[in-house]
Design an enzyme around this catalytic site. Structure first.
Site, PDB file in Angstrom:
ATOM      1  N   LYS A 145       0.850  -1.208   0.000  1.00 27.34           N
ATOM      2  CA  LYS A 145       0.000   0.000   0.000  1.00 27.34           C
ATOM      3  C   LYS A 145       0.873   1.241   0.000  1.00 27.34           C
ATOM      4  O   LYS A 145       2.041   1.198   0.419  1.00 27.34           O
ATOM      5  CB  LYS A 145      -0.945   0.010   1.207  1.00 27.34           C
ATOM      6  CG  LYS A 145      -0.278  -0.012   2.592  1.00 27.34           C
ATOM      7  CD  LYS A 145       0.125   1.336   3.130  1.00 27.34           C
ATOM      8  CE  LYS A 145       0.822   1.268   4.482  1.00 27.34           C
ATOM      9  NZ  LYS A 145       1.560   2.474   4.852  1.00 27.34           N
ATOM     10  N   ALA A 182       9.757   0.502   4.862  1.00 26.09           N
ATOM     11  CA  ALA A 182       9.546   1.373   3.708  1.00 26.09           C
ATOM     12  C   ALA A 182       8.252   2.169   3.806  1.00 26.09           C
ATOM     13  O   ALA A 182       8.042   3.106   3.042  1.00 26.09           O
ATOM     14  CB  ALA A 182       9.543   0.526   2.427  1.00 26.09           C
ATOM     15  N   GLY A 183       7.317   1.751   4.697  1.00 27.15           N
ATOM     16  CA  GLY A 183       6.002   2.404   4.758  1.00 27.15           C
ATOM     17  C   GLY A 183       5.068   1.882   3.678  1.00 27.15           C
ATOM     18  O   GLY A 183       4.073   2.512   3.340  1.00 27.15           O
ATOM     19  N   LEU A 184       5.385   0.686   3.140  1.00 27.42           N
ATOM     20  CA  LEU A 184       4.570   0.100   2.063  1.00 27.42           C
ATOM     21  C   LEU A 184       3.699  -1.054   2.565  1.00 27.42           C
ATOM     22  O   LEU A 184       3.101  -1.778   1.767  1.00 27.42           O
ATOM     23  CB  LEU A 184       5.480  -0.389   0.924  1.00 27.42           C
ATOM     24  CG  LEU A 184       6.343   0.696   0.253  1.00 27.42           C
ATOM     25  CD1 LEU A 184       7.305   0.069  -0.755  1.00 27.42           C
ATOM     26  CD2 LEU A 184       5.466   1.738  -0.447  1.00 27.42           C
ATOM     27  N   PRO A 200       9.919  -3.945  -0.098  1.00 23.83           N
ATOM     28  CA  PRO A 200      11.035  -3.672   0.821  1.00 23.83           C
ATOM     29  C   PRO A 200      10.543  -3.445   2.247  1.00 23.83           C
ATOM     30  O   PRO A 200       9.398  -3.021   2.451  1.00 23.83           O
ATOM     31  CB  PRO A 200      11.668  -2.392   0.254  1.00 23.83           C
ATOM     32  CG  PRO A 200      10.669  -1.798  -0.658  1.00 23.83           C
ATOM     33  CD  PRO A 200       9.734  -2.880  -1.098  1.00 23.83           C
ATOM     34  N   ILE A 201      11.395  -3.762   3.222  1.00 24.99           N
ATOM     35  CA  ILE A 201      11.005  -3.575   4.631  1.00 24.99           C
ATOM     36  C   ILE A 201      11.387  -2.169   5.113  1.00 24.99           C
ATOM     37  O   ILE A 201      12.216  -1.502   4.498  1.00 24.99           O
ATOM     38  CB  ILE A 201      11.586  -4.670   5.559  1.00 24.99           C
ATOM     39  CG1 ILE A 201      13.103  -4.726   5.426  1.00 24.99           C
ATOM     40  CG2 ILE A 201      10.974  -6.011   5.257  1.00 24.99           C
ATOM     41  CD1 ILE A 201      13.757  -5.559   6.509  1.00 24.99           C
ATOM     42  N   SER A 218       2.324  -6.063   7.194  1.00 25.99           N
ATOM     43  CA  SER A 218       0.866  -6.113   7.383  1.00 25.99           C
ATOM     44  C   SER A 218       0.195  -6.911   6.275  1.00 25.99           C
ATOM     45  O   SER A 218      -0.746  -7.669   6.530  1.00 25.99           O
ATOM     46  CB  SER A 218       0.281  -4.696   7.376  1.00 25.99           C
ATOM     47  OG  SER A 218       0.923  -3.903   8.316  1.00 25.99           O
ATOM     48  N   ASP A 235      -2.340  -1.802  10.131  1.00 30.35           N
ATOM     49  CA  ASP A 235      -2.661  -1.733   8.703  1.00 30.35           C
ATOM     50  C   ASP A 235      -3.205  -3.045   8.140  1.00 30.35           C
ATOM     51  O   ASP A 235      -3.517  -3.129   6.943  1.00 30.35           O
ATOM     52  CB  ASP A 235      -1.412  -1.337   7.894  1.00 30.35           C
ATOM     53  CG  ASP A 235      -0.976   0.094   8.197  1.00 30.35           C
ATOM     54  OD1 ASP A 235      -1.800   0.873   8.713  1.00 30.35           O
ATOM     55  OD2 ASP A 235       0.190   0.421   7.903  1.00 30.35           O
ATOM     56  N   GLY A 237       4.507  -3.913   4.064  1.00 24.14           N
ATOM     57  CA  GLY A 237       5.030  -5.261   3.773  1.00 24.14           C
ATOM     58  C   GLY A 237       4.642  -6.304   4.816  1.00 24.14           C
ATOM     59  O   GLY A 237       4.078  -7.349   4.480  1.00 24.14           O
TER      60      GLY A 237
HETATM   61  O1  C5P Z   1       0.400  -1.849  14.437  1.00 23.16           O
HETATM   62  P1  C5P Z   1       1.772  -1.749  13.868  1.00 23.16           P
HETATM   63  O2  C5P Z   1       2.639  -2.910  14.244  1.00 23.16           O
HETATM   64  O3  C5P Z   1       1.798  -1.450  12.411  1.00 23.16           O
HETATM   65  O4  C5P Z   1       2.388  -0.460  14.558  1.00 23.16           O
HETATM   66  C1  C5P Z   1       3.748  -0.347  14.905  1.00 23.16           C
HETATM   67  C2  C5P Z   1       3.922   0.793  15.893  1.00 23.16           C
HETATM   68  O5  C5P Z   1       3.666   2.050  15.252  1.00 23.16           O
HETATM   69  C3  C5P Z   1       2.974   0.770  17.066  1.00 23.16           C
HETATM   70  O6  C5P Z   1       3.495   0.022  18.142  1.00 23.16           O
HETATM   71  C4  C5P Z   1       2.876   2.237  17.445  1.00 23.16           C
HETATM   72  O7  C5P Z   1       4.009   2.615  18.196  1.00 23.16           O
HETATM   73  C5  C5P Z   1       3.001   2.946  16.103  1.00 23.16           C
HETATM   74  N1  C5P Z   1       1.691   3.322  15.521  1.00 23.16           N
HETATM   75  C6  C5P Z   1       0.983   4.375  16.067  1.00 23.16           C
HETATM   76  N2  C5P Z   1      -0.226   4.731  15.519  1.00 23.16           N
HETATM   77  C7  C5P Z   1      -0.707   4.094  14.427  1.00 23.16           C
HETATM   78  C8  C5P Z   1       0.000   3.021  13.846  1.00 23.16           C
HETATM   79  C9  C5P Z   1       1.216   2.657  14.431  1.00 23.16           C
HETATM   80  O8  C5P Z   1       1.404   4.987  17.049  1.00 23.16           O
HETATM   81  N3  C5P Z   1      -1.876   4.481  13.912  1.00 23.16           N
END
Ligand code: C5P
Length: 293
Positions: free
Chosen positions: A12, A101-103, A98-99, A107, A140, A105
Site C-alpha cells: 500500500k 519502507a512504509g509500504l 522492501p522492509i 501487514s 494496517d 510489507g
Molecule cells: O500496528 P503496527 O505494528 O503497524 O504499529 C507499529 C507501531 O507504530 C505501534 O506500536 C505504534 O508505536 C506505532 N503506531 C501508532 N499509531 C498508528 C499506527 C502505528 O502509534 N496508527
C-alpha cells in the site's frame, strides 16, 4: 505435502496522511487515504504432517520466528476460533516489498495468512471477522485484507471506501536506510508544533477522478520528521523527472511518485537508482490479499 493455498499480497501507499489525535492505547488517530499497489509479496500457506507453526522466507534479513507478523496472524486466527488445525502450518514468503519502507510489507503478509487460513482450514468466515482478527496483529492489516482505495479515520480499523484512483503509474523508490514506524511516530510526538495536513483536496480529487488534483493533495505529516536525507533528495528527483506529485509513504522511507506517462516514469526510475536501494514501477490495484492458487 498436504493442502496449500497461495495468496498475492499487495503493498500500500498512503496518498495523504494526517495525524488528528491519540487513542487511549497510545496509537495515533490518522486521517489517511491508503491505496493498494500491484507491487506485492507471494505467500503460500500449507498444512503439513506434524504440529506447530513454521515459516521460511527468501530474504535472509527477515526474521522467521514468532516476532514475524505471519506467525502472530496464524496464532491470532487459531485462538479466535479455538481451532486445532490437526497439522503443522507452514508459511513460505516470497518478498518483493522492501522492509521499513512504509509500504505495508509486514501487514499485507499477515493479511494474506488470514485469508489463506480461512480457506485452508474450511472456516470461511467473513472479511469483517478477518479484519477484527487482523487489527490485533497490526494497525494496517484490516486495510491490507480489503484493499483498494480507502480512507482511514482512526488507527486503522475504521475504513471508508473511496472512488478508485484513476489509472496511472506509481514510481516507488526506497533509500538504503529504512525508518522504524514506532520511531517515526515518537519523533512526530516530540515536535512542539507538529505539522498538519488538509486531506480535503485529495478526497475531492478522488470524487472528481482528477489525477492532477489528487496529486496536488498528496501530503504526509510524518515526512518532515524522516531522518533519512535521501527521502527529500528522491522526492525532488521524482518531481523533476515529471511526476504529477510525490510523497513519502506512511512512516517511510519509500517515496511514491505519480505519473500519467509510463515512459517518463521508466526514465525517471532509472535515474533514481543513483540514490535508491530499490525502485519499482507499479499501478494502483482495487483489491487486497487474494488467493491465486
Ligand atoms: O500496528 P503496527 O505494528 O503497524 O504499529 C507499529 C507501531 O507504530 C505501534 O506500536 C505504534 O508505536 C506505532 N503506531 C501508532 N499509531 C498508528 C499506527 C502505528 O502509534 N496508527
Amino acid at each position: 505435502m498436504g493442502k496449500s493455498v497461495t495468496v498475492t499480497a499487495p503493498g500500500k501507499v498512503n496518498l495523504v496522511l494526517d495525524i488528528t489525535g491519540r487513542q487511549p492505547d497510545g496509537y495515533h488517530i490518522l486521517d489517511s487515504v491508503m491505496q493498494s499497489i500491484s507491487l506485492s509479496d507471494t505467500i503460500t500457506v500449507s498444512c503439513m504432517d506434524g504440529r506447530g507453526i513454521y515459516s521460511s522466507c527468501d530474504q535472509p534479513r527477515i526474521p522467521c520466528d514468532e516476532n514475524n507478523l505471519v506467525y502472530k496472524a496464524t496464532r491470532a486466527f487459531l485462538d479466535y476460533f479455538f481451532l486445532d488445525p490437526g497439522c503443522a502450518i507452514s508459511i513460505d514468503l516470497q518478498k518483493r516489498l522492501p522492509i521499513e519502507a512504509g509500504l505495508g510489507g509486514g501487514s499485507t503478509d499477515a493479511a494474506a495468512v488470514l485469508i489463506a487460513l480461512n480457506v485452508l482450514l474450511n472456516v470461511y468466515t467473513g472479511l469483517d471477522t478477518l479484519c477484527k482478527i487482523g487489527e490485533k496483529v497490526g494497525a494496517d492489516v484490516p486495510f491490507c485484507i480489503l484493499g483498494g482505495t480507502r480512507r482511514i479515520t482512526d488507527s486503522g480499523s475504521t475504513m471508508h471506501q473511496m472512488p478508485p484512483m484513476p489509472y496511472c503509474y506509481l514510481l516507488i523508490a526506497k533509500p538504503e536506510a529504512g525508518i522504524s514506524t514506532p520511531q517515526a511516530f515518537a519523533r512526530y510526538d516530540a515536535l512542539t508544533s507538529p505539522a498538519r495536513a488538509d486531506t480535503t483536496p485529495l478526497l475531492h480529487g478522488l470524487y472528481a477522478a482528477d489525477l492532477k488534483q489528487i496529486c496536488s493533495g498528496m501530503h504526509n505529516v510524518l515526512e518532515p520528521v524522516a531522518d533519512v536525507e535521501d527521502v527529500f533528495a528522491l522526492k525532488k528527483m521524482i518531481l523533476a523527472g515529471g511526476a504529477l506529485g510525490a510523497v513519502m509513504s506512511g512512516s517511510g522511507s519509500a517515496v511514491v511518485g505519480v505519473f500519467e506517462n509510463r515512459d517518463l516514469a521508466k526514465r525517471c526510475m532509472r535515474r533514481t537508482f543513483s540514490l535508491a536501494k530499490s525502485a519499482f514501477l507499479c499501478t494502483p490495484v482495487s483489491h487486497g490479499a487474494i488467493i491465486t492458487k
